[in-house]
Design a protein around this motif. Sequence first.
Motif, mmCIF file in Angstrom:
data_model
loop_
_atom_site.group_PDB
_atom_site.id
_atom_site.type_symbol
_atom_site.label_atom_id
_atom_site.label_comp_id
_atom_site.label_asym_id
_atom_site.label_seq_id
_atom_site.Cartn_x
_atom_site.Cartn_y
_atom_site.Cartn_z
ATOM 1 N N ILE A 31 -24.511 -105.420 -15.764
ATOM 2 C CA ILE A 31 -25.095 -106.438 -15.651
ATOM 3 C C ILE A 31 -25.287 -107.395 -16.129
ATOM 4 C CG2 ILE A 31 -27.874 -106.385 -15.482
ATOM 5 C CD1 ILE A 31 -27.223 -103.514 -13.372
ATOM 6 N N ILE A 32 -26.453 -107.157 -17.440
ATOM 7 C CA ILE A 32 -26.171 -108.107 -19.113
ATOM 8 C C ILE A 32 -24.578 -109.032 -18.798
ATOM 9 C CG2 ILE A 32 -25.584 -107.917 -21.673
ATOM 10 C CD1 ILE A 32 -26.564 -105.157 -21.547
ATOM 11 N N SER A 33 -23.818 -109.346 -18.443
ATOM 12 C CA SER A 33 -22.672 -109.941 -18.362
ATOM 13 C C SER A 33 -22.985 -111.019 -17.624
ATOM 14 C CB SER A 33 -21.722 -110.044 -19.160
ATOM 15 O OG SER A 33 -21.024 -108.884 -17.079
ATOM 16 N N GLY A 34 -23.697 -110.703 -16.231
ATOM 17 C CA GLY A 34 -24.156 -111.390 -15.427
ATOM 18 C C GLY A 34 -23.029 -111.338 -14.433
ATOM 19 N N THR A 35 -21.988 -110.643 -14.239
ATOM 20 C CA THR A 35 -21.176 -110.338 -13.267
ATOM 21 C C THR A 35 -21.761 -109.273 -12.706
ATOM 22 O OG1 THR A 35 -19.634 -109.812 -14.848
ATOM 23 C CG2 THR A 35 -18.740 -108.966 -12.403
ATOM 24 N N GLU A 60 -25.199 -91.449 -8.319
ATOM 25 C CA GLU A 60 -26.236 -90.736 -9.858
ATOM 26 C C GLU A 60 -26.146 -91.153 -11.252
ATOM 27 O OE1 GLU A 60 -23.698 -87.672 -11.562
ATOM 28 O OE2 GLU A 60 -24.164 -86.158 -9.844
ATOM 29 N N ALA A 61 -25.300 -93.117 -11.764
ATOM 30 C CA ALA A 61 -25.560 -93.694 -11.822
ATOM 31 C C ALA A 61 -27.243 -94.982 -11.915
ATOM 32 C CB ALA A 61 -24.494 -94.669 -12.744
ATOM 33 N N LEU A 62 -27.005 -95.239 -10.407
ATOM 34 C CA LEU A 62 -27.954 -95.946 -10.218
ATOM 35 C C LEU A 62 -29.137 -95.299 -10.074
ATOM 36 C CD1 LEU A 62 -25.261 -97.247 -6.593
ATOM 37 C CD2 LEU A 62 -26.097 -98.110 -8.577
ATOM 38 N N GLN A 63 -28.930 -94.123 -10.325
ATOM 39 C CA GLN A 63 -30.763 -93.908 -10.024
ATOM 40 C C GLN A 63 -31.101 -93.587 -11.046
ATOM 41 O OE1 GLN A 63 -32.242 -91.851 -7.314
ATOM 42 N NE2 GLN A 63 -31.234 -92.409 -6.173
ATOM 43 N N TRP A 70 -32.942 -100.874 -14.546
ATOM 44 C CA TRP A 70 -31.698 -101.787 -14.241
ATOM 45 C C TRP A 70 -31.891 -102.301 -13.191
ATOM 46 C CZ3 TRP A 70 -30.216 -105.145 -18.808
ATOM 47 C CH2 TRP A 70 -29.963 -104.125 -20.015
ATOM 48 N N VAL A 71 -32.181 -101.568 -12.426
ATOM 49 C CA VAL A 71 -31.483 -101.703 -10.874
ATOM 50 C C VAL A 71 -32.796 -101.533 -9.928
ATOM 51 C CG1 VAL A 71 -30.694 -99.800 -8.395
ATOM 52 C CG2 VAL A 71 -29.479 -100.853 -10.904
ATOM 53 N N ASP A 72 -33.719 -101.894 -8.518
ATOM 54 C CA ASP A 72 -34.347 -101.515 -7.687
ATOM 55 C C ASP A 72 -33.915 -100.680 -5.937
ATOM 56 O OD1 ASP A 72 -36.217 -102.892 -9.658
ATOM 57 O OD2 ASP A 72 -35.237 -104.873 -8.230
ATOM 58 N N HIS A 82 -31.857 -105.479 -10.264
ATOM 59 C CA HIS A 82 -33.510 -105.680 -11.011
ATOM 60 C C HIS A 82 -33.325 -107.484 -10.797
ATOM 61 C CE1 HIS A 82 -37.375 -105.414 -11.833
ATOM 62 N NE2 HIS A 82 -36.796 -105.949 -13.241
ATOM 63 N N SER A 83 -34.379 -107.633 -10.899
ATOM 64 C CA SER A 83 -34.532 -109.254 -11.104
ATOM 65 C C SER A 83 -35.772 -109.279 -12.081
ATOM 66 C CB SER A 83 -34.828 -109.816 -9.428
ATOM 67 O OG SER A 83 -33.899 -110.544 -8.779
#
Length: 225
Positions: A31-35, A60-63, A70-72, A82-83
């Motif tokens: 996410i940080i790298s923009g990939t 589990e990581a997505l939760q 980081w994620v919606d 997440h934006s």
Amino acid sequence: MSESLTAAVSRRVARPAPLRQAVYDALVELIISGTLKPGQHLVEGELAEQLGVSRQPVREALQRLHTDGWVDLRPAQGAFVHSPSQEEVEELLSVRAVLESYSAQLAAQNADPAGIERLRELQKEGMEAIAADDAERLVAANTALHDHIASLAGNNVLMQLISLVSRRVRWYYTPIAKPRGKDAWTEHAQLVEAIANGDADKASKIMRRHADRTTKLYRTLLRKD
């Protein structure tokens, strides 16, 4: 799964680390790298395949990524990167400005010759990254320099607080690393000299101005989008 994502995660997560943590860290870095881009749909099966793990640690990581912002997670739709809003960015960068202004002040008071020499090396690395037009290297050098200043401050609590925001600052900084480029590293050079000269007040003011200019540029780019 895009070719860029496949290449970025070609090194599968290391098994010795707790698997959930390793998957979490891998996804944060993507996410940080923009990939993995803001708003991008995250498919458990695809991520699991690319990371070389089962779907369970990915789920589990997505939760956890959702909990950490980081994620919606959208009902009946799934997970999306997440934006960040302008308000989120400005709030985080404002906190960072306060913490890092203080760290620069303390670094000027406490830095030893070896620490100052390392700052000069990191400054050189940043200038070389600008010359190479290498955004990834530029972000890494920027993070390393700011982290080193925090370590020179000699305040463990302050360093821990800065580390809490460091990853997200990298995420926000990546899109503006190149536009900020030369100006940012000119300011870094002034900051390094203030710390080397033991001028705590000047170091603090330069760091605050440096952070404010980063926030201003980010705000400008958001308006263009």
